[in-house]
Design an enzyme around this catalytic site. Sequence first.
Site, mmCIF file in Angstrom:
data_model
loop_
_atom_site.group_PDB
_atom_site.id
_atom_site.type_symbol
_atom_site.label_atom_id
_atom_site.label_comp_id
_atom_site.label_asym_id
_atom_site.label_seq_id
_atom_site.Cartn_x
_atom_site.Cartn_y
_atom_site.Cartn_z
ATOM 1 N N GLN A 1 -8.701 -9.833 50.902
ATOM 2 C CA GLN A 1 -8.886 -8.747 51.868
ATOM 3 C C GLN A 1 -7.815 -7.665 51.739
ATOM 4 O O GLN A 1 -7.977 -6.568 52.264
ATOM 5 C CB GLN A 1 -8.893 -9.300 53.305
ATOM 6 C CG GLN A 1 -10.119 -10.155 53.594
ATOM 7 C CD GLN A 1 -10.093 -10.682 55.009
ATOM 8 O OE1 GLN A 1 -9.492 -11.699 55.296
ATOM 9 N NE2 GLN A 1 -10.737 -9.962 55.920
ATOM 10 N N HIS B 1 -13.767 -16.482 52.008
ATOM 11 C CA HIS B 1 -13.280 -15.230 51.404
ATOM 12 C C HIS B 1 -12.768 -15.473 49.989
ATOM 13 O O HIS B 1 -12.919 -14.627 49.113
ATOM 14 C CB HIS B 1 -12.130 -14.640 52.233
ATOM 15 C CG HIS B 1 -12.562 -13.757 53.365
ATOM 16 N ND1 HIS B 1 -13.269 -12.589 53.165
ATOM 17 C CD2 HIS B 1 -12.363 -13.850 54.702
ATOM 18 C CE1 HIS B 1 -13.489 -12.008 54.347
ATOM 19 N NE2 HIS B 1 -12.956 -12.761 55.300
ATOM 20 N N GLU C 1 -12.049 -18.263 56.209
ATOM 21 C CA GLU C 1 -11.056 -17.708 55.277
ATOM 22 C C GLU C 1 -11.222 -18.294 53.872
ATOM 23 O O GLU C 1 -11.071 -17.577 52.880
ATOM 24 C CB GLU C 1 -9.633 -17.949 55.796
ATOM 25 C CG GLU C 1 -9.322 -17.323 57.151
ATOM 26 C CD GLU C 1 -9.703 -15.857 57.274
ATOM 27 O OE1 GLU C 1 -9.675 -15.134 56.254
ATOM 28 O OE2 GLU C 1 -10.054 -15.425 58.387
ATOM 29 N N LEU D 1 -11.941 -8.976 59.784
ATOM 30 C CA LEU D 1 -11.148 -7.735 59.717
ATOM 31 C C LEU D 1 -11.684 -6.786 58.647
ATOM 32 O O LEU D 1 -11.425 -5.594 58.698
ATOM 33 C CB LEU D 1 -9.669 -8.057 59.454
ATOM 34 C CG LEU D 1 -8.963 -8.815 60.593
ATOM 35 C CD1 LEU D 1 -7.531 -9.159 60.195
ATOM 36 C CD2 LEU D 1 -8.985 -8.009 61.889
ATOM 37 N N GLY E 1 -7.050 -14.637 61.263
ATOM 38 C CA GLY E 1 -7.024 -15.115 59.892
ATOM 39 C C GLY E 1 -7.142 -13.952 58.924
ATOM 40 O O GLY E 1 -7.723 -12.910 59.270
HETATM 41 NI NI NI Z 1 -12.982 -12.407 57.366
#
Ligand code: NI
Length: 173
Positions: free
Chosen positions: A51, A141, A138, A96, A46
């Site tokens: 990001q 985020h 996600e 990530l 994801g």
């Molecule tokens: Ni993440």
Amino acid sequence: MTVRPILIHPDPRLKKVAEPVTAITDELRATAADMLQTMYEAPGIGLAAPQIGLLKRMLVMDCVKDPDLPARPMVLINPEVVWASESTNTYEEGCLSIPDQYADVVRPAEVRVRWTDLEGAAREEHFTGLWATCVQHEIDHLNGRLFIDYLTPLKRQLITRKMEKLKRERARM
Ligand code: NI
């Protein structure tokens, strides 16, 4: 398609509430394709737009882990959890933007999510298992929330210090 650099925590852009997408443009479609490529290459399951430094409410995911099964790349625009189960699941999550750090996070085991797809159509789906965990991670985020925000302040601090060190090391390379 381009692999985009992924922001590493701590970064103020990862703590911001992202803006709703108001128009589905060719540029947005190109960005979604870049995000999918960036996610697959990482590799990850994801990736949310903040990001890559884009503060828009868009995420991509593909939780098919079995290489014998067809991939299922998904792009969710303006996603919203419209229902969450009372039963919970604990998953060892990673991110990530926080490389090589993992911790157990408890979340609703199942969620129903509504979003807009790249054609501008309204979509709704009931997610379970890893998909449910991933979509919630996600969407977090998009609200400036990271999985380490669920941990104790001490654990969060420890991970943040490691990431600061990693960023210093990368800057020197
Ligand atoms: Ni993440």
